[in-house]
Design a protein around this motif. Structure first.
Motif, short mmCIF file in Angstrom:
data_model
loop_
_atom_site.label_atom_id
_atom_site.label_comp_id
_atom_site.label_asym_id
_atom_site.label_seq_id
_atom_site.Cartn_x
_atom_site.Cartn_y
_atom_site.Cartn_z
N TYR A 3 -6.81 -8.35 2.45
CA TYR A 3 -6.27 -7.65 1.29
C TYR A 3 -6.26 -8.56 0.07
O TYR A 3 -6.25 -9.79 0.19
N PHE A 80 -5.42 -3.94 -3.02
CA PHE A 80 -6.75 -3.52 -2.58
C PHE A 80 -7.03 -4.01 -1.16
O PHE A 80 -6.59 -5.10 -0.78
N GLU A 81 -7.79 -3.22 -0.44
CA GLU A 81 -8.38 -3.68 0.82
C GLU A 81 -9.74 -4.29 0.49
O GLU A 81 -10.52 -3.72 -0.27
N ARG A 82 -10.00 -5.47 1.04
CA ARG A 82 -11.29 -6.12 0.81
C ARG A 82 -12.29 -5.55 1.80
O ARG A 82 -12.24 -5.82 3.01
N VAL A 83 -13.22 -4.75 1.30
CA VAL A 83 -14.18 -4.05 2.16
C VAL A 83 -15.30 -4.99 2.57
O VAL A 83 -15.62 -5.14 3.75
N LEU A 87 -16.17 -6.51 -2.92
CA LEU A 87 -15.96 -5.07 -2.99
C LEU A 87 -14.54 -4.74 -2.54
O LEU A 87 -14.12 -5.10 -1.43
N LEU A 88 -13.80 -4.03 -3.39
CA LEU A 88 -12.39 -3.73 -3.13
C LEU A 88 -12.16 -2.22 -3.10
O LEU A 88 -12.75 -1.48 -3.87
N ARG A 89 -11.26 -1.80 -2.21
CA ARG A 89 -10.85 -0.39 -2.15
C ARG A 89 -9.37 -0.31 -2.52
O ARG A 89 -8.53 -0.91 -1.85
N PRO A 90 -9.00 0.42 -3.59
CA PRO A 90 -7.59 0.51 -3.98
C PRO A 90 -6.76 1.25 -2.94
O PRO A 90 -7.23 2.21 -2.32
N ILE A 91 -5.53 0.78 -2.76
CA ILE A 91 -4.61 1.36 -1.79
C ILE A 91 -3.35 1.80 -2.53
O ILE A 91 -2.74 1.01 -3.27
#
Length: 342
Positions: A3, A80-83, A87-91
């Motif tokens: 994260y 963010f989750e680190r994909v 590359l990050l995915r917001p949570i």
């Protein structure tokens, strides 16, 4: 699972410089107090020219309750989750906040404590208590025995909790009461607010400011209100003002002895060491069993060892709180002590 927490900007340049280290220490407190120690080591990372706090969770992704806790980290702007790589995915996480953030930010005056730090101090104090696992659901009571113009009180109100303050400075009480009355009316919040004389044994000590409020009409009609009380009195009288075990946590940003002056009205000492020696016994009696005391102070005018010795002498157990010492200004290095009433 990896994260990345994006740090919130601060209007205070000096505080921003230390925000990553303070945020890492605060995340560690959340891990121990609310997340069963599941967060791995926290460290600053640079992504696209921005500073994040990176950490891992060994046993899988963060759950909904975990995210609800982390949404209240004082330095958090977005999680963010680190994909993969950068590359990050917001949570999404839902913070406790019940009111608009200008309840905390709109007041501007000389000597005001940075609101991010105020929130941090409240968070780590609650997280060290026996009530940490219920802070998302339980309405706690927060006492600030040197409340000034109410930054800590407003943060407690923001969380949906009750707040009690003690402040001997008449001008600070008047400024805070005027702000709250204006804020509540401007936001059209259902409330009652009044200033009344404060008397003990037939003698007038000062005044008290009482507010009953709710975030909306539905909450008010359902009885889901919050109480705010501020006493105009010296904090050494705290025990005579309040019943025993009145608060789950006591949180105080002690006068620094430099910016705020080393003495107050009528020559009363205001240095942190003198203040603790005089007032701490009364504060301790107001803390519920399992509750905590958290205070910040200027280590240049009271060494950490002496502050800890006074707290232990008062019968509290010191809770480890590392990584919170930081530079504020010339002559001021601020640190935190957390202690628990077992």
């Amino acid at each position: 699972m990896e994260y990345a927490l994006l740090l919130a900007p601060s209007s205070n340049r000096v505080y921003t410089a230390g925000a990553a280290a303070l945020g890492a220490a605060e995340l560690a407190a959340f891990s121990v107090g609310a997340l069963d120690g599941r967060l791995g080591p926290v460290a600053p990372i640079e992504l696209a020219g921005r500073t994040y706090l990176g950490f891992s969770v060994a046993d899988g992704p963060l759950g909904e309750r975990d995210l609800a806790y982390l949404a209240n980290v004082s330095s958090a702007f977005a999680l963010f989750e680190r994909v993969e790589g950068d590359l990050l995915r917001p949570i999404a996480g839902q913070p406790l906040d019940r009111y608009d953030d200008d309840l905390i930010s709109i007041q501007k005056y000389s000597g005001k404590t940075n609101e991010h730090f105020t929130k941090l101090l409240l968070n780590v104090t609650v997280l060290a208590s026996a009530f940490a696992d219920r802070m998302l659901e339980r309405k706690l009571t927060v006492l600030d025995p040197v409340c000034g113009r109410g930054t800590t009180l407003n943060q407690a109100l923001m969380y949906g909790w009750d707040a009690i303050g003690i402040e001997r400075d008449q001008q600070d009480l008047e400024a805070y009461s005027a702000f709250m009355k204006t804020y509540l009316k401007r936001k059209r919040l259902k409330h009652n607010a009044e200033m009344t004389p404060l008397r003990r044994e037939g003698k007038k000590l000062g005044r008290r400011f009482d507010v009953t409020m709710a975030p909306d009409k539905a909450a008010h009609h359902a009885g889901e209100t919050q109480q705010l009380t501020v006493f105009e009195a010296d904090t050494s009288l705290a025990r005579s003002l309040l019943k025993k075990h009145s608060a789950e946590v006591v949180v105080a940003d002690l006068p620094y002895g430099i910016v705020h002056g080393s003495r107050g009205p009528k020559g009363i000492a205001r240095g942190p060491q003198e203040l603790l020696e005089t007032a701490l016994p009364g504060w301790v009696q107001l803390i519920m069993p399992g509750g905590t005391l958290g205070f910040s102070w200027n280590t240049h005018v009271a060494p950490r060892e002496e502050a800890i010795a006074l707290v232990e002498k008062a019968g509290l157990r010191i809770v480890p709180a590392e990584g919170f010492s930081h530079w504020v200004d010339q002559g001021i290095t601020r640190d935190i002590v957390i202690a628990r009433r077992d």
